[in-house]
Motif scaffolding. Structure first.
Motif, PDB file in Angstrom:
ATOM      1  N   ALA A  33       0.849  -1.201   0.000  1.00 12.85           N
ATOM      2  CA  ALA A  33       0.000   0.000   0.000  1.00 12.85           C
ATOM      3  C   ALA A  33       0.881   1.247   0.000  1.00 12.85           C
ATOM      4  N   PHE A  34       1.972   1.237   0.762  1.00 16.66           N
ATOM      5  CA  PHE A  34       2.912   2.362   0.718  1.00 16.66           C
ATOM      6  C   PHE A  34       3.541   2.494  -0.666  1.00 16.66           C
ATOM      7  N   ASP A  35       3.706   1.367  -1.354  1.00 16.79           N
ATOM      8  CA  ASP A  35       4.313   1.378  -2.697  1.00 16.79           C
ATOM      9  C   ASP A  35       3.310   1.708  -3.795  1.00 16.79           C
ATOM     10  N   ASN A  52      -8.154 -16.308  -0.893  1.00 13.85           N
ATOM     11  CA  ASN A  52      -8.856 -16.393   0.392  1.00 13.85           C
ATOM     12  C   ASN A  52      -8.011 -15.814   1.532  1.00 13.85           C
ATOM     13  N   ILE A  53      -6.714 -16.011   1.491  1.00 13.30           N
ATOM     14  CA  ILE A  53      -5.831 -15.443   2.515  1.00 13.30           C
ATOM     15  C   ILE A  53      -5.780 -13.929   2.372  1.00 13.30           C
ATOM     16  N   LEU A  54      -5.640 -13.449   1.136  1.00 10.76           N
ATOM     17  CA  LEU A  54      -5.605 -12.008   0.900  1.00 10.76           C
ATOM     18  C   LEU A  54      -6.907 -11.355   1.342  1.00 10.76           C
ATOM     19  N   THR A  55      -8.029 -11.973   1.021  1.00  5.60           N
ATOM     20  CA  THR A  55      -9.328 -11.439   1.432  1.00  5.60           C
ATOM     21  C   THR A  55      -9.405 -11.315   2.949  1.00  5.60           C
ATOM     22  N   ALA A  56      -8.981 -12.345   3.659  1.00  5.67           N
ATOM     23  CA  ALA A  56      -9.032 -12.326   5.120  1.00  5.67           C
ATOM     24  C   ALA A  56      -8.111 -11.254   5.697  1.00  5.67           C
ATOM     25  N   ARG A  57      -6.906 -11.126   5.139  1.00  6.56           N
ATOM     26  CA  ARG A  57      -5.962 -10.129   5.671  1.00  6.56           C
ATOM     27  C   ARG A  57      -6.432  -8.710   5.361  1.00  6.56           C
ATOM     28  N   LEU A  58      -6.956  -8.469   4.172  1.00  6.16           N
ATOM     29  CA  LEU A  58      -7.478  -7.146   3.846  1.00  6.16           C
ATOM     30  C   LEU A  58      -8.642  -6.796   4.762  1.00  6.16           C
ATOM     31  N   ARG A  59      -9.526  -7.753   4.990  1.00  3.36           N
ATOM     32  CA  ARG A  59     -10.670  -7.520   5.875  1.00  3.36           C
ATOM     33  C   ARG A  59     -10.187  -7.181   7.286  1.00  3.36           C
ATOM     34  N   SER A  60      -9.194  -7.899   7.770  1.00  2.00           N
ATOM     35  CA  SER A  60      -8.655  -7.635   9.102  1.00  2.00           C
ATOM     36  C   SER A  60      -8.018  -6.245   9.179  1.00  2.00           C
ATOM     37  N   LEU A  61      -7.276  -5.859   8.151  1.00  2.00           N
ATOM     38  CA  LEU A  61      -6.660  -4.529   8.137  1.00  2.00           C
ATOM     39  C   LEU A  61      -7.714  -3.435   8.088  1.00  2.00           C
ATOM     40  N   VAL A  62      -8.796  -3.668   7.365  1.00  2.00           N
ATOM     41  CA  VAL A  62      -9.915  -2.709   7.340  1.00  2.00           C
ATOM     42  C   VAL A  62     -10.590  -2.674   8.713  1.00  2.00           C
ATOM     43  N   ASP A  63     -10.874  -3.849   9.276  1.00  2.00           N
ATOM     44  CA  ASP A  63     -11.530  -3.920  10.598  1.00  2.00           C
ATOM     45  C   ASP A  63     -10.699  -3.246  11.682  1.00  2.00           C
ATOM     46  N   GLY A  65      -8.847  -0.660  11.190  1.00  2.00           N
ATOM     47  CA  GLY A  65      -8.702   0.761  10.882  1.00  2.00           C
ATOM     48  C   GLY A  65      -7.382   1.132  10.232  1.00  2.00           C
ATOM     49  N   ILE A  66      -6.679   0.164   9.662  1.00  2.00           N
ATOM     50  CA  ILE A  66      -5.381   0.403   9.030  1.00  2.00           C
ATOM     51  C   ILE A  66      -5.561   0.728   7.546  1.00  2.00           C
ATOM     52  N   LEU A  67      -6.506   0.057   6.924  1.00  2.00           N
ATOM     53  CA  LEU A  67      -6.882   0.347   5.538  1.00  2.00           C
ATOM     54  C   LEU A  67      -8.343   0.766   5.508  1.00  2.00           C
ATOM     55  N   GLU A  68      -8.673   1.554   4.501  1.00  2.00           N
ATOM     56  CA  GLU A  68     -10.054   1.920   4.232  1.00  2.00           C
ATOM     57  C   GLU A  68     -10.406   1.303   2.886  1.00  2.00           C
ATOM     58  N   HIS A  69     -11.612   0.738   2.779  1.00  2.00           N
ATOM     59  CA  HIS A  69     -12.032   0.095   1.539  1.00  2.00           C
ATOM     60  C   HIS A  69     -13.201   0.850   0.926  1.00  2.00           C
ATOM     61  N   THR A  70     -13.038   1.247  -0.329  1.00  2.00           N
ATOM     62  CA  THR A  70     -14.137   1.830  -1.096  1.00  2.00           C
ATOM     63  C   THR A  70     -14.590   0.775  -2.095  1.00  2.00           C
ATOM     64  N   ASP A  71     -15.405   1.140  -3.046  1.00  2.00           N
ATOM     65  CA  ASP A  71     -15.908   0.178  -4.022  1.00  2.00           C
ATOM     66  C   ASP A  71     -14.789  -0.601  -4.709  1.00  2.00           C
ATOM     67  N   ARG A  72     -13.698   0.063  -5.030  1.00  2.00           N
ATOM     68  CA  ARG A  72     -12.624  -0.584  -5.790  1.00  2.00           C
ATOM     69  C   ARG A  72     -11.273  -0.577  -5.086  1.00  2.00           C
TER      70      ARG A  72
END
Length: 145
Positions: A33-35, A52-63, A65-72
């Motif tokens: 994300a920094f890159d 499936n691993i990426l989905t879980a890790r992205l969801r955890s980072l969003v949950d 408050g480290i990442l924010e997820h918009t439509d895309r």
């Protein structure tokens, strides 16, 4: 399946931090994300991680408050951007200890002058450089006395 140990009620800031971003995939997602990675496919191509691993890790980072997820897109929040010194410290440690002498590796450079960054240093409130032996942890049970 083994249940993951949680550290979100620990009094230690390191334990709570590890709870939020402690696995390697999460830290590599933050690095990407920094890159400039923003989309699921960007992260998947860069990391080669199972969807499936990426989905879980992205969801955890969003949950967390480290990442924010918009439509895309996934973007770093202020909390995520505050991980920059952590990523730089891991990078600098890796440059010093994870490569053979003369082995090529990526280099983080200042955009303005294109020079590599100076090594991170831990400083006291008065500006003195500190080594591990110069610090101590004040445990919660000592604060309660």
């Amino acid at each position: 399946m083994v249940k993951r140990t949680r550290f979100d009620d620990e009094s230690c800031p390191v334990a709570r931090s590890v709870d939020a971003v402690g696995d390697w995939w999460s830290l590599l997602i933050v690095r990407d994300a920094f890159d400039g990675s923003r989309r699921f496919g960007d992260f998947q191509r860069s990391l080669g991680v199972a969807k499936n691993i990426l989905t879980a890790r992205l969801r955890s980072l969003v949950d967390n408050g480290i990442l924010e997820h918009t439509d895309r897109d996934y973007t770093l929040t202020a909390k995520g951007e505050a991980l920059f010194p952590v990523i730089v410290a891991l990078r600098q440690w890796g440059e010093a200890f994870a490569f053979a002498p003369g082995e090529e590796h990526s280099v983080l450079r200042d955009r303005r002058d294109h020079q590599p960054l100076q090594p991170l240093e831990i400083r006291a409130a008065d500006g003195r450089k500190l080594a591990p032996a110069d610090t101590e942890v004040q445990k919660v049970e000592l604060l309660d006395r």
